[in-house]
Design an enzyme around this catalytic site. Structure first.
Site, PDB file in Angstrom:
ATOM      1  N   CYS A   1       0.837  -1.203   0.000  1.00 50.20           N
ATOM      2  CA  CYS A   1       0.000   0.000   0.000  1.00 50.20           C
ATOM      3  C   CYS A   1       0.876   1.261   0.000  1.00 50.20           C
ATOM      4  O   CYS A   1       1.938   1.282  -0.624  1.00 50.20           O
ATOM      5  CB  CYS A   1      -0.972  -0.028   1.176  1.00 50.20           C
ATOM      6  SG  CYS A   1      -2.279   1.213   1.056  1.00 50.20           S
TER       7      CYS A   1
ATOM      8  N   ASP B   1      -3.198   1.170  10.385  1.00 53.39           N
ATOM      9  CA  ASP B   1      -4.333   2.053  10.689  1.00 53.39           C
ATOM     10  C   ASP B   1      -4.678   1.973  12.164  1.00 53.39           C
ATOM     11  O   ASP B   1      -5.072   2.968  12.774  1.00 53.39           O
ATOM     12  CB  ASP B   1      -5.554   1.671   9.843  1.00 53.39           C
ATOM     13  CG  ASP B   1      -5.471   2.306   8.468  1.00 53.39           C
ATOM     14  OD1 ASP B   1      -4.593   1.925   7.694  1.00 53.39           O
ATOM     15  OD2 ASP B   1      -6.255   3.238   8.206  1.00 53.39           O
TER      16      ASP B   1
HETATM   17  C1  RUB Z   1      -3.745   3.168   3.789  1.00 57.88           C
HETATM   18  C2  RUB Z   1      -2.990   2.156   4.585  1.00 57.88           C
HETATM   19  C3  RUB Z   1      -1.701   2.608   5.205  1.00 57.88           C
HETATM   20  C4  RUB Z   1      -1.977   3.069   6.649  1.00 57.88           C
HETATM   21  C5  RUB Z   1      -0.779   3.779   7.264  1.00 57.88           C
HETATM   22  O1  RUB Z   1      -5.045   2.743   3.433  1.00 57.88           O
HETATM   23  O2  RUB Z   1      -3.437   1.052   4.811  1.00 57.88           O
HETATM   24  O3  RUB Z   1      -0.782   1.551   5.263  1.00 57.88           O
HETATM   25  O4  RUB Z   1      -3.077   3.954   6.657  1.00 57.88           O
HETATM   26  O5  RUB Z   1      -0.480   4.923   6.504  1.00 57.88           O
HETATM   27  P1  RUB Z   1      -6.002   3.749   2.635  1.00 57.88           P
HETATM   28  P2  RUB Z   1       0.342   6.157   7.134  1.00 57.88           P
HETATM   29  O6  RUB Z   1      -5.322   4.090   1.350  1.00 57.88           O
HETATM   30  O7  RUB Z   1      -7.264   2.948   2.454  1.00 57.88           O
HETATM   31  O8  RUB Z   1      -6.225   4.948   3.519  1.00 57.88           O
HETATM   32  O9  RUB Z   1       1.649   5.584   7.604  1.00 57.88           O
HETATM   33  O10 RUB Z   1       0.497   7.113   5.990  1.00 57.88           O
HETATM   34  O11 RUB Z   1      -0.441   6.710   8.262  1.00 57.88           O
END
Ligand code: RUB
Length: 316
Positions: free
Chosen positions: A131, A200
């Site tokens: 992701c 998350d």
């Molecule tokens: C984003 C996702 C990321 C986490 C952490 O999912 O799963 O790995 O949110 O991101 P989506 P960060 O695209 O559905 O929001 O480290 O930027 O907080």
């Protein structure tokens, strides 16, 4: 879309829901800024009415994406200590100061995670990420900026294809990248030296909720004896799981996966957005408070939310 600190709260909630603003850290910072904006814009001297506006704003933001505890923790942080405020002005300045503190410390936490995580990388390593996580990318970009010769394999991350954002960001920073489809994870894992992903929500038992497919990446890493690291700021730990709540896994519209007109009648499509990786597949959680085993999640939650509160205090 870039986040705008002066956007109306309702617009911020809509942008989070439609994923124009996405990623657990960014939605948390955007929500804190939306609460600040609402506080700054409130007119009048009726403190009860002001509290009501803030409460409704909180509900709207929290409902915009159900899985990321970062969103809930951010909004809670903006309301910290406000119950004793005696006037609209006092309440306003508390919310503004809380929101500013949250945003500043949240951004700094991502940098610190980058520094801590980069120490786990060595020259010549191949690293997989899934992701698009700012915290995980902070590690990879910091390692590269420190002169380490690393190569990153990024998963496509269907259906939204956040992997394209990842390779764009890493390439701009000069990090060599390879993009693979999600089903090539196990094929590629045998050549990897480490996996770094974001989160998350982190549960009290150390389980990590992150983008759908993360648990499959973790299982493949476990199978190939590749260390699996999760990069997460402490406001991604969930005090609500400590009191027994389960994390709601968001399911989005089927049309994100496939054009419904292409499907035979009667076929259902499901589109879960996150999954849970059990602690036994996780080597370390990399937080701004240190690199810890997943089983220490309980202690982080008690320390941050039990007696005190996340990002409480007056210093910057
Ligand atoms: C984003 C996702 C990321 C986490 C952490 O999912 O799963 O790995 O949110 O991101 P989506 P960060 O695209 O559905 O929001 O480290 O930027 O907080």
């Amino acid at each position: 879309m870039r986040r705008d600190p002066d956007m109306e709260l309702i617009e911020v909630a809509d942008s989070i829901r439609s994923m124009e603003i996405r990623g657990a850290g960014l939605i948390a910072r955007s929500a804190a800024e939306a609460m600040r904006h609402t506080a700054q814009e409130f007119k009048g001297e009726d403190i009860a009415a002001f509290r009501q506006v803030l409460e409704e704003g909180k509900k709207t933001l929290v409902a915009s994406r159900p899985t990321a505890i970062s969103l809930w923790n951010a909004v809670q942080a903006t309301l910290r200590g406000t119950q004793d405020a005696g006037s609209v002005e006092e309440l306003r300045s508390l919310v503004v100061a809380n929101a500013d503190r949250f945003v500043k410390r949240s951004s700094r936490a991502v940098e610190t995670i980058g520094e801590f995580g980069a120490k786990r990388l060595k020259d010549g390593m191949k690293v997989m990420t899934h992701c698009n996580s700012k915290a995980a990318l902070s590690v990879l970009k910091t390692a590269h900026a420190n002169g380490m010769d690393i190569e990153v394999y990024a998963t496509e991350s269907r259906p939204w294809r956040q992997g394209l954002l990842t390779v764009k960001d890493l390439s701009a920073a000069g990090v060599p990248c390879t993009l693979i489809i999600d089903s090539a994870v196990r094929w590629a894992m045998k050549d990897m030296d480490a996996v770094f992903v974001g989160a998350d929500t982190i549960c009290s038992n150390g389980a990590v909720i992150n983008k759908i497919g993360t648990s499959q990446v973790a299982m493949a890493a476990h199978d190939s004896r590749v260390p699996f690291m999760v990069c997460a700021e402490t406001y991604k730990f969930s005090p609500r799981t400590l009191s027994g709540e389960m994390v709601e896994i968001e399911e989005r519209d089927a049309s994100e996966v496939v054009d419904p007109s292409l499907l035979p009648a009667g076929v259902r499509v499901r589109n879960p957005v996150f999954d849970a990786t059990p602690p036994e597949y996780i080597d370390s959680l990399i937080t701004e408070a240190g690199v810890i085993p997943p089983y220490a999640a309980y202690e982080v939650i008690v320390r941050e939310f039990g007696q005190g509160s996340i990002f409480e205090g007056t210093e910057d």
